[in-house]
Design an enzyme around this catalytic site. Structure first.
Site, short mmCIF file in Angstrom:
data_model
loop_
_atom_site.label_atom_id
_atom_site.label_comp_id
_atom_site.label_asym_id
_atom_site.label_seq_id
_atom_site.Cartn_x
_atom_site.Cartn_y
_atom_site.Cartn_z
N HIS A 1 -4.07 -0.63 -2.09
CA HIS A 1 -3.28 0.23 -2.96
C HIS A 1 -1.81 0.26 -2.58
O HIS A 1 -0.92 0.12 -3.42
CB HIS A 1 -3.86 1.64 -2.95
CG HIS A 1 -3.25 2.54 -3.97
ND1 HIS A 1 -2.13 3.28 -3.74
CD2 HIS A 1 -3.63 2.83 -5.24
CE1 HIS A 1 -1.82 3.98 -4.81
NE2 HIS A 1 -2.72 3.73 -5.74
N ASP B 1 1.15 5.74 1.97
CA ASP B 1 0.01 5.16 1.27
C ASP B 1 -0.98 4.55 2.25
O ASP B 1 -1.14 5.05 3.36
CB ASP B 1 0.54 4.12 0.27
CG ASP B 1 -0.28 4.02 -0.98
OD1 ASP B 1 -1.40 3.48 -0.93
OD2 ASP B 1 0.19 4.49 -2.04
N SER C 1 -0.42 6.17 -10.57
CA SER C 1 0.14 5.60 -9.34
C SER C 1 1.14 4.50 -9.68
O SER C 1 2.26 4.47 -9.17
CB SER C 1 -0.97 5.00 -8.48
OG SER C 1 -1.63 5.94 -7.71
#
Length: 422
Positions: A121, A87, A315
Protein backbone atom coordinates in the site's frame (compact mmCIF):
# COMPACT_ATOMS: atom_id res chain seq x y z
CA UNK A 1 -6.33 3.05 5.01
CA UNK A 2 -8.73 4.12 2.39
CA UNK A 3 -7.91 1.68 -0.38
CA UNK A 4 -10.03 -0.94 -2.15
CA UNK A 5 -7.27 -3.50 -2.73
CA UNK A 6 -9.72 -6.41 -2.26
CA UNK A 7 -7.40 -8.02 0.24
CA UNK A 8 -9.31 -10.93 1.74
CA UNK A 9 -7.95 -10.81 5.22
CA UNK A 10 -8.91 -13.54 7.69
CA UNK A 11 -9.44 -12.67 11.33
CA UNK A 12 -6.60 -14.99 12.21
CA UNK A 13 -4.17 -12.68 10.42
CA UNK A 14 -4.62 -10.11 13.15
CA UNK A 15 -4.85 -12.20 16.29
CA UNK A 16 -1.27 -11.40 17.25
CA UNK A 17 -1.93 -7.69 17.34
CA UNK A 18 -2.01 -6.75 21.01
CA UNK A 19 -3.56 -3.31 20.83
CA UNK A 20 -6.88 -1.92 21.97
CA UNK A 21 -7.73 -0.55 18.54
CA UNK A 22 -6.24 -1.77 15.26
CA UNK A 23 -6.05 0.29 12.09
CA UNK A 24 -5.99 -1.94 9.02
CA UNK A 25 -3.98 0.12 6.58
CA UNK A 26 -4.82 -1.65 3.35
CA UNK A 27 -8.53 -1.06 3.54
CA UNK A 28 -9.22 1.88 5.83
CA UNK A 29 -10.51 -0.75 8.23
CA UNK A 30 -10.17 -0.10 11.92
CA UNK A 31 -11.38 -2.64 14.36
CA UNK A 32 -11.64 -2.87 18.10
CA UNK A 33 -9.64 -5.72 19.64
CA UNK A 34 -12.87 -7.54 20.47
CA UNK A 35 -14.48 -6.98 17.05
CA UNK A 36 -12.15 -7.38 14.09
CA UNK A 37 -14.12 -6.50 10.98
CA UNK A 38 -12.55 -7.10 7.54
CA UNK A 39 -13.80 -4.87 4.72
CA UNK A 40 -15.54 -5.98 1.56
CA UNK A 41 -13.55 -4.24 -1.16
CA UNK A 42 -13.63 -3.70 -4.90
CA UNK A 43 -11.25 -5.84 -6.93
CA UNK A 44 -9.89 -4.02 -9.99
CA UNK A 45 -8.87 -6.46 -12.73
CA UNK A 46 -6.12 -5.66 -15.20
CA UNK A 47 -7.12 -6.31 -18.80
CA UNK A 48 -3.94 -5.28 -20.61
CA UNK A 49 -0.28 -4.64 -19.83
CA UNK A 50 -0.40 -1.30 -21.64
CA UNK A 51 -0.52 1.29 -18.88
CA UNK A 52 -1.73 4.01 -21.23
CA UNK A 53 -4.95 2.09 -21.83
CA UNK A 54 -6.18 2.65 -18.26
CA UNK A 55 -8.25 5.73 -17.36
CA UNK A 56 -6.55 5.56 -13.96
CA UNK A 57 -3.03 5.84 -15.41
CA UNK A 58 -1.03 8.67 -13.83
CA UNK A 59 -0.53 10.16 -17.28
CA UNK A 60 -4.27 10.84 -17.53
CA UNK A 61 -4.51 12.08 -13.95
CA UNK A 62 -1.60 14.52 -14.16
CA UNK A 63 -2.04 15.78 -17.73
CA UNK A 64 -5.80 15.82 -18.09
CA UNK A 65 -7.97 15.40 -14.99
CA UNK A 66 -6.04 17.49 -12.45
CA UNK A 67 -3.82 19.57 -14.80
CA UNK A 68 -0.78 18.98 -12.56
CA UNK A 69 1.38 19.20 -15.67
CA UNK A 70 0.64 22.93 -15.86
CA UNK A 71 2.62 23.32 -12.64
CA UNK A 72 5.49 21.33 -14.17
CA UNK A 73 5.48 23.50 -17.28
CA UNK A 74 5.73 26.55 -15.03
CA UNK A 75 8.78 25.09 -13.29
CA UNK A 76 7.12 23.65 -10.16
CA UNK A 77 7.51 19.92 -9.59
CA UNK A 78 7.48 19.79 -5.80
CA UNK A 79 11.28 20.07 -5.63
CA UNK A 80 12.55 20.47 -2.09
CA UNK A 81 9.24 19.45 -0.52
CA UNK A 82 9.11 16.34 1.63
CA UNK A 83 5.91 14.29 1.84
CA UNK A 84 5.79 12.03 4.89
CA UNK A 85 3.94 8.90 3.84
CA UNK A 86 2.83 7.33 7.13
CA UNK A 87 1.98 3.91 5.82
CA UNK A 88 3.23 0.35 5.31
CA UNK A 89 6.70 1.30 4.12
CA UNK A 90 8.07 2.05 0.66
CA UNK A 91 9.77 -0.34 -1.75
CA UNK A 92 12.66 1.34 -3.54
CA UNK A 93 11.66 0.04 -6.92
CA UNK A 94 12.44 1.76 -10.23
CA UNK A 95 10.44 4.97 -10.19
CA UNK A 96 11.00 5.51 -6.47
CA UNK A 97 14.62 4.64 -5.79
CA UNK A 98 16.19 8.08 -5.75
CA UNK A 99 13.54 10.12 -3.96
CA UNK A 100 12.86 8.06 -0.84
CA UNK A 101 14.31 8.89 2.57
CA UNK A 102 13.87 6.28 5.29
CA UNK A 103 12.61 8.15 8.32
CA UNK A 104 11.59 5.80 11.10
CA UNK A 105 9.84 2.45 11.48
CA UNK A 106 7.24 1.94 14.23
CA UNK A 107 5.66 -1.15 12.62
CA UNK A 108 5.13 -4.54 14.23
CA UNK A 109 7.66 -6.06 11.81
CA UNK A 110 10.30 -3.35 12.20
CA UNK A 111 12.88 -5.81 13.53
CA UNK A 112 12.37 -8.43 10.82
CA UNK A 113 12.05 -6.07 7.84
CA UNK A 114 12.64 -2.41 8.72
CA UNK A 115 11.22 0.09 6.22
CA UNK A 116 10.37 -2.68 3.72
CA UNK A 117 6.85 -2.60 2.29
CA UNK A 118 5.52 -6.13 2.60
CA UNK A 119 1.96 -4.94 2.15
CA UNK A 120 2.25 -2.86 -1.02
CA UNK A 121 0.00 0.00 0.00
CA UNK A 122 2.70 2.49 0.95
CA UNK A 123 4.55 1.93 -2.31
CA UNK A 124 1.38 2.48 -4.32
CA UNK A 125 0.73 5.76 -2.44
CA UNK A 126 4.30 6.97 -2.86
CA UNK A 127 4.26 6.33 -6.60
CA UNK A 128 1.16 8.48 -6.97
CA UNK A 129 2.65 11.28 -4.86
CA UNK A 130 6.17 11.55 -6.22
CA UNK A 131 7.11 8.66 -8.50
CA UNK A 132 9.38 9.35 -11.45
CA UNK A 133 11.37 7.14 -13.77
CA UNK A 134 15.09 7.79 -13.40
CA UNK A 135 16.48 10.35 -15.81
CA UNK A 136 13.03 11.50 -16.88
CA UNK A 137 12.33 15.21 -17.19
CA UNK A 138 8.75 15.92 -16.01
CA UNK A 139 8.28 18.08 -19.09
CA UNK A 140 9.04 15.06 -21.27
CA UNK A 141 6.76 12.61 -19.46
CA UNK A 142 4.27 10.86 -21.72
CA UNK A 143 2.19 7.70 -21.66
CA UNK A 144 5.32 5.57 -21.99
CA UNK A 145 7.01 6.91 -18.85
CA UNK A 146 5.92 7.07 -15.22
CA UNK A 147 5.59 10.18 -13.06
CA UNK A 148 3.51 10.98 -10.01
CA UNK A 149 1.75 14.23 -9.15
CA UNK A 150 4.88 15.94 -7.75
CA UNK A 151 7.81 14.19 -9.48
CA UNK A 152 10.34 16.56 -7.95
CA UNK A 153 9.27 16.00 -4.34
CA UNK A 154 10.83 13.46 -2.01
CA UNK A 155 9.12 10.81 0.08
CA UNK A 156 9.89 10.43 3.78
CA UNK A 157 9.17 6.79 4.58
CA UNK A 158 7.50 6.68 8.00
CA UNK A 159 6.49 3.06 8.38
CA UNK A 160 3.73 2.07 10.79
CA UNK A 161 1.91 -0.77 9.00
CA UNK A 162 3.06 -4.38 9.07
CA UNK A 163 2.81 -6.77 6.13
CA UNK A 164 -0.79 -7.54 7.03
CA UNK A 165 -1.56 -3.83 7.25
CA UNK A 166 -2.13 -3.75 11.00
CA UNK A 167 -1.06 -0.83 13.13
CA UNK A 168 -1.91 0.47 16.59
CA UNK A 169 -3.21 3.97 17.18
CA UNK A 170 -0.27 4.70 19.47
CA UNK A 171 2.15 3.90 16.65
CA UNK A 172 0.42 6.33 14.32
CA UNK A 173 0.48 9.08 16.93
CA UNK A 174 4.18 8.49 17.55
CA UNK A 175 4.79 8.61 13.80
CA UNK A 176 3.00 11.95 13.52
CA UNK A 177 4.96 13.39 16.43
CA UNK A 178 8.24 12.10 14.94
CA UNK A 179 7.33 13.80 11.68
CA UNK A 180 6.70 17.09 13.45
CA UNK A 181 10.01 16.84 15.31
CA UNK A 182 11.90 16.07 12.09
CA UNK A 183 10.08 18.49 9.84
CA UNK A 184 13.04 20.82 9.30
CA UNK A 185 15.58 18.00 8.96
CA UNK A 186 13.70 16.51 6.00
CA UNK A 187 11.87 19.61 4.70
CA UNK A 188 8.53 17.96 5.37
CA UNK A 189 5.62 20.05 4.17
CA UNK A 190 2.94 17.39 3.80
CA UNK A 191 1.71 14.34 5.71
CA UNK A 192 -0.30 11.69 3.88
CA UNK A 193 -2.58 9.64 6.15
CA UNK A 194 -4.38 7.21 3.87
CA UNK A 195 -6.13 5.24 6.61
CA UNK A 196 -8.73 5.75 9.32
CA UNK A 197 -10.85 4.30 12.07
CA UNK A 198 -14.55 4.22 12.80
CA UNK A 199 -13.92 3.56 16.48
CA UNK A 200 -16.50 5.03 18.83
CA UNK A 201 -14.05 5.22 21.69
CA UNK A 202 -13.59 8.84 22.69
CA UNK A 203 -9.99 8.31 23.76
CA UNK A 204 -9.03 6.98 20.32
CA UNK A 205 -10.84 9.76 18.50
CA UNK A 206 -9.40 12.44 20.76
CA UNK A 207 -5.85 11.09 20.53
CA UNK A 208 -5.83 10.99 16.72
CA UNK A 209 -7.54 14.36 16.49
CA UNK A 210 -4.95 16.02 18.72
CA UNK A 211 -2.08 14.40 16.81
CA UNK A 212 -3.12 15.65 13.37
CA UNK A 213 -3.93 19.05 14.84
CA UNK A 214 -0.41 19.30 16.28
CA UNK A 215 1.01 18.61 12.84
CA UNK A 216 -1.28 21.16 11.21
CA UNK A 217 -0.40 23.82 13.79
CA UNK A 218 3.29 23.05 13.23
CA UNK A 219 2.88 24.11 9.60
CA UNK A 220 2.47 20.71 7.95
CA UNK A 221 -0.39 20.16 5.50
CA UNK A 222 -2.21 16.99 6.58
CA UNK A 223 -4.08 15.07 3.88
CA UNK A 224 -6.45 12.35 5.14
CA UNK A 225 -8.48 9.77 3.21
CA UNK A 226 -12.19 10.08 3.99
CA UNK A 227 -13.02 6.38 3.81
CA UNK A 228 -14.54 3.69 1.61
CA UNK A 229 -17.80 3.14 3.44
CA UNK A 230 -19.99 4.66 0.75
CA UNK A 231 -22.51 7.50 0.97
CA UNK A 232 -24.64 7.95 4.05
CA UNK A 233 -21.93 7.15 6.60
CA UNK A 234 -19.61 9.45 8.60
CA UNK A 235 -16.00 10.00 7.65
CA UNK A 236 -13.36 7.88 9.30
CA UNK A 237 -11.21 9.41 12.02
CA UNK A 238 -9.03 11.46 11.83
CA UNK A 239 -10.64 12.87 8.66
CA UNK A 240 -13.32 14.20 11.00
CA UNK A 241 -10.85 16.82 12.23
CA UNK A 242 -12.04 20.03 10.57
CA UNK A 243 -8.55 21.46 10.03
CA UNK A 244 -7.16 18.67 7.85
CA UNK A 245 -8.00 18.16 4.18
CA UNK A 246 -10.45 15.24 4.01
CA UNK A 247 -10.48 13.64 0.55
CA UNK A 248 -13.10 11.55 -1.22
CA UNK A 249 -12.81 9.52 -4.42
CA UNK A 250 -14.17 10.33 -7.87
CA UNK A 251 -13.78 9.07 -11.42
CA UNK A 252 -12.48 11.81 -13.72
CA UNK A 253 -12.99 9.81 -16.93
CA UNK A 254 -9.67 11.07 -18.41
CA UNK A 255 -10.97 14.62 -18.98
CA UNK A 256 -10.33 18.02 -17.39
CA UNK A 257 -13.99 18.97 -17.42
CA UNK A 258 -16.20 17.65 -14.62
CA UNK A 259 -19.25 17.21 -16.84
CA UNK A 260 -18.53 13.49 -17.10
CA UNK A 261 -17.16 13.00 -13.57
CA UNK A 262 -18.87 10.90 -10.92
CA UNK A 263 -18.21 10.38 -7.22
CA UNK A 264 -17.06 6.80 -6.62
CA UNK A 265 -19.78 4.55 -5.24
CA UNK A 266 -17.51 3.37 -2.43
CA UNK A 267 -16.40 6.84 -1.34
CA UNK A 268 -17.45 7.96 2.14
CA UNK A 269 -19.36 11.23 2.06
CA UNK A 270 -19.67 12.18 5.71
CA UNK A 271 -22.41 14.28 7.25
CA UNK A 272 -23.63 17.85 6.88
CA UNK A 273 -21.57 18.69 9.97
CA UNK A 274 -18.36 17.21 8.54
CA UNK A 275 -17.97 15.89 5.02
CA UNK A 276 -15.14 15.59 2.52
CA UNK A 277 -13.50 18.87 1.53
CA UNK A 278 -12.97 17.82 -2.08
CA UNK A 279 -12.52 14.77 -4.29
CA UNK A 280 -9.73 13.48 -6.53
CA UNK A 281 -9.23 10.52 -8.89
CA UNK A 282 -9.37 7.25 -6.95
CA UNK A 283 -10.82 4.70 -9.34
CA UNK A 284 -8.49 1.90 -10.55
CA UNK A 285 -5.37 4.05 -10.28
CA UNK A 286 -2.20 2.59 -11.81
CA UNK A 287 0.87 2.94 -9.59
CA UNK A 288 4.02 1.12 -8.58
CA UNK A 289 3.92 -2.33 -7.02
CA UNK A 290 6.01 -3.82 -4.24
CA UNK A 291 7.01 -7.23 -5.66
CA UNK A 292 5.87 -10.15 -3.53
CA UNK A 293 3.73 -7.99 -1.25
CA UNK A 294 0.46 -9.10 0.35
CA UNK A 295 -1.53 -6.80 -1.94
CA UNK A 296 -0.44 -8.41 -5.18
CA UNK A 297 -0.44 -11.96 -3.82
CA UNK A 298 -4.08 -11.45 -2.86
CA UNK A 299 -4.87 -9.68 -6.15
CA UNK A 300 -2.84 -11.19 -8.98
CA UNK A 301 -5.44 -10.01 -11.49
CA UNK A 302 -4.73 -6.40 -10.56
CA UNK A 303 -1.15 -6.51 -11.86
CA UNK A 304 -0.40 -4.35 -14.90
CA UNK A 305 2.74 -5.49 -16.68
CA UNK A 306 5.87 -6.02 -14.58
CA UNK A 307 5.91 -2.78 -12.58
CA UNK A 308 2.39 -1.71 -11.76
CA UNK A 309 -0.78 -2.63 -9.93
CA UNK A 310 -4.31 -1.22 -9.86
CA UNK A 311 -5.77 0.18 -6.67
CA UNK A 312 -9.05 1.97 -5.90
CA UNK A 313 -10.08 4.02 -2.92
CA UNK A 314 -9.93 7.34 -1.15
CA UNK A 315 -6.34 6.40 -0.28
CA UNK A 316 -5.39 6.91 -3.92
CA UNK A 317 -7.38 10.14 -3.99
CA UNK A 318 -5.60 11.40 -0.87
CA UNK A 319 -2.24 10.59 -2.48
CA UNK A 320 -3.20 12.68 -5.51
CA UNK A 321 -4.02 15.63 -3.25
CA UNK A 322 -0.81 15.16 -1.24
CA UNK A 323 1.16 15.53 -4.45
CA UNK A 324 -0.90 18.58 -5.35
CA UNK A 325 -0.09 20.16 -1.99
CA UNK A 326 3.62 19.62 -2.64
CA UNK A 327 3.34 21.44 -5.96
CA UNK A 328 1.61 24.39 -4.31
CA UNK A 329 4.23 24.60 -1.55
CA UNK A 330 6.97 24.56 -4.20
CA UNK A 331 5.27 27.42 -6.03
CA UNK A 332 4.50 29.43 -2.89
CA UNK A 333 7.19 28.99 -0.20
CA UNK A 334 5.92 30.01 3.22
CA UNK A 335 2.28 29.24 2.45
CA UNK A 336 0.41 27.97 5.51
CA UNK A 337 -1.67 24.78 5.74
CA UNK A 338 -4.84 26.88 6.03
CA UNK A 339 -3.94 28.73 2.85
CA UNK A 340 -3.17 25.50 0.97
CA UNK A 341 -6.53 24.10 2.00
CA UNK A 342 -8.39 27.27 1.02
CA UNK A 343 -6.64 27.39 -2.35
CA UNK A 344 -7.49 23.78 -3.20
CA UNK A 345 -11.09 24.10 -2.02
CA UNK A 346 -11.72 27.49 -3.64
CA UNK A 347 -10.43 26.34 -7.04
CA UNK A 348 -12.03 22.88 -7.15
CA UNK A 349 -14.58 22.17 -9.91
CA UNK A 350 -18.05 21.14 -8.81
CA UNK A 351 -19.32 17.84 -10.21
CA UNK A 352 -22.79 18.30 -11.70
CA UNK A 353 -25.43 16.22 -9.94
CA UNK A 354 -23.25 15.26 -6.97
CA UNK A 355 -24.20 16.41 -3.50
CA UNK A 356 -22.01 18.81 -1.56
CA UNK A 357 -21.75 16.22 1.19
CA UNK A 358 -20.23 13.65 -1.18
CA UNK A 359 -17.99 15.91 -3.27
CA UNK A 360 -17.22 18.82 -0.96
CA UNK A 361 -16.08 21.66 -3.19
CA UNK A 362 -15.64 19.24 -6.11
CA UNK A 363 -12.81 17.78 -8.19
CA UNK A 364 -9.30 19.11 -7.59
CA UNK A 365 -8.29 21.62 -10.29
CA UNK A 366 -4.61 22.53 -10.32
CA UNK A 367 -4.85 24.46 -13.55
CA UNK A 368 -6.98 27.07 -11.82
CA UNK A 369 -5.03 26.83 -8.55
CA UNK A 370 -1.78 27.64 -10.37
CA UNK A 371 -3.09 31.04 -11.44
CA UNK A 372 -5.21 31.89 -8.39
CA UNK A 373 -4.11 34.40 -5.78
CA UNK A 374 -2.92 33.01 -2.45
CA UNK A 375 -5.80 33.20 0.06
CA UNK A 376 -5.34 35.57 2.99
CA UNK A 377 -3.87 33.97 6.11
CA UNK A 378 -6.68 35.22 8.35
CA UNK A 379 -6.68 32.31 10.84
CA UNK A 380 -3.15 33.25 11.93
CA UNK A 381 -3.89 36.90 12.72
CA UNK A 382 -6.58 36.67 15.38
CA UNK A 383 -4.49 35.45 18.35
CA UNK A 384 -1.84 38.16 17.87
CA UNK A 385 -3.97 41.07 19.14
CA UNK A 386 -5.24 39.63 22.40
CA UNK A 387 -1.96 39.77 24.39
CA UNK A 388 -1.42 43.39 23.32
CA UNK A 389 -4.75 44.69 24.57
CA UNK A 390 -4.95 42.92 27.90
CA UNK A 391 -1.98 44.65 29.59
CA UNK A 392 -3.29 48.07 28.54
CA UNK A 393 -6.67 47.61 30.20
CA UNK A 394 -5.52 45.88 33.35
CA UNK A 395 -3.74 48.86 34.99
CA UNK A 396 -6.76 51.07 34.40
CA UNK A 397 -9.31 48.77 35.97
CA UNK A 398 -7.21 47.21 38.69
CA UNK A 399 -7.28 50.15 41.15
CA UNK A 400 -11.06 50.32 40.92
CA UNK A 401 -12.07 46.67 41.00
CA UNK A 402 -9.35 44.95 42.98
CA UNK A 403 -10.28 46.39 46.39
CA UNK A 404 -13.89 45.33 45.88
CA UNK A 405 -13.29 41.79 44.71
CA UNK A 406 -10.31 40.70 46.77
CA UNK A 407 -12.06 40.56 50.17
CA UNK A 408 -14.93 38.57 48.71
CA UNK A 409 -12.96 35.93 46.86
CA UNK A 410 -10.00 35.37 49.12
CA UNK A 411 -11.84 33.78 52.06
CA UNK A 412 -13.77 31.47 49.77
CA UNK A 413 -11.01 30.16 47.53
CA UNK A 414 -8.03 29.94 49.84
CA UNK A 415 -9.42 27.25 52.17
CA UNK A 416 -10.49 25.13 49.22
CA UNK A 417 -7.25 25.21 47.31
CA UNK A 418 -4.78 24.83 50.15
CA UNK A 419 -5.76 21.29 51.18
CA UNK A 420 -5.72 20.10 47.60
CA UNK A 421 -2.21 21.27 46.86
CA UNK A 422 -0.75 20.37 50.24
Amino acid sequence: MATNWSIRRRLGDLTAVAVAVVLVIAGLATTDSDALVPLSMESPTAETADVAEYPGALHWITDEITAADEFWQSGYTGAGVGVAVIDTGVAKVPGLGGQVIDGIDFSFDRFASPFVDKNGHGTHMSGIVAGRDAGTDPLDVDSSTFAGMAPGAHIVNVKVGAGNGAVGVGQVVRAIDWTIANRDAHDIGVILLAYGTNSARSRVIHTLDLAVQRAWDAGIVVIVAGGNDGPGLPLRHPATNTSVIAVGSADGNTTYTTDDDVVSSFSSCGTTARHVDLVAPGKSVVSLRSPGSASELANPNALVGDRFILGSGSSQSAAVVAGAAALIIDQRPGITPDQVKSLLVDTAQAIPGASTTCQGAGMIDLGTALRAATPAATPVEAPVEAPVEAPVEAPVEAPVEAPVEAPVEAPVEAPVEAPVEA
